[in-house]
Design a protein around this motif. Structure first.
Motif, short mmCIF file in Angstrom:
data_model
loop_
_atom_site.label_atom_id
_atom_site.label_comp_id
_atom_site.label_asym_id
_atom_site.label_seq_id
_atom_site.Cartn_x
_atom_site.Cartn_y
_atom_site.Cartn_z
N MET A 242 -1.01 12.57 16.99
CA MET A 242 0.17 12.91 17.78
C MET A 242 0.61 11.73 18.65
O MET A 242 1.78 11.46 18.78
CB MET A 242 -0.17 14.13 18.64
N ASN A 243 -0.36 11.07 19.22
CA ASN A 243 -0.07 9.94 20.07
C ASN A 243 0.56 8.79 19.28
O ASN A 243 1.48 8.13 19.77
CB ASN A 243 -1.36 9.47 20.75
N ASN A 244 0.09 8.57 18.07
CA ASN A 244 0.65 7.51 17.22
C ASN A 244 2.08 7.83 16.82
O ASN A 244 2.91 6.93 16.70
CB ASN A 244 -0.21 7.33 15.97
N ILE B 231 4.33 9.49 18.63
CA ILE B 231 5.18 9.22 19.79
C ILE B 231 5.40 7.72 19.96
O ILE B 231 6.52 7.27 20.20
CB ILE B 231 4.57 9.84 21.07
N ILE B 232 4.37 6.95 19.79
CA ILE B 232 4.48 5.49 19.90
C ILE B 232 5.40 4.95 18.80
O ILE B 232 6.27 4.12 19.06
CB ILE B 232 3.09 4.84 19.86
N THR C 37 7.75 6.57 17.23
CA THR C 37 9.11 7.03 17.52
C THR C 37 9.76 6.17 18.59
O THR C 37 10.92 5.78 18.47
CB THR C 37 9.09 8.51 17.97
#
Length: 76
Positions: free
Chosen positions: A1-3, A5-6, A8
């Motif tokens: 999920m964190n990847n 957002i980064i 995006t």
């Protein structure tokens, strides 16, 4: 999920940068500057029938100088 957002955020900032550079390149092209200057000073070139010849020549000289200044062309 964190990847996600980064990734995006990187895509959004890259797209904004690309569109900003593209807009500025198009906006500052010589052709577009000339069009804007012509539209800006077009009203100065309209001849009024009550205007004397000497006054009309002064109006044309002033409009010509303003156009050259708008285009960034030095006159002297």
């Amino acid at each position: 999920m964190n990847n996600f957002i980064i990734a995006t955020l990187i895509i959004v900032f890259s797209s904004l940068s690309y569109f900003s550079v593209s807009f500025l390149r198009n906006y500052n092209s010589l052709e577009n500057i000339e069009k804007r200057c012509i539209l800006k000073f077009e009203k100065d070139f309209k001849n009024n029938l009550e205007t004397s010849h000497e006054e009309w020549n002064q109006i044309l000289d002033l409009a010509d100088n303003n156009y050259l200044n708008c285009m960034g062309i030095s006159q002297y």
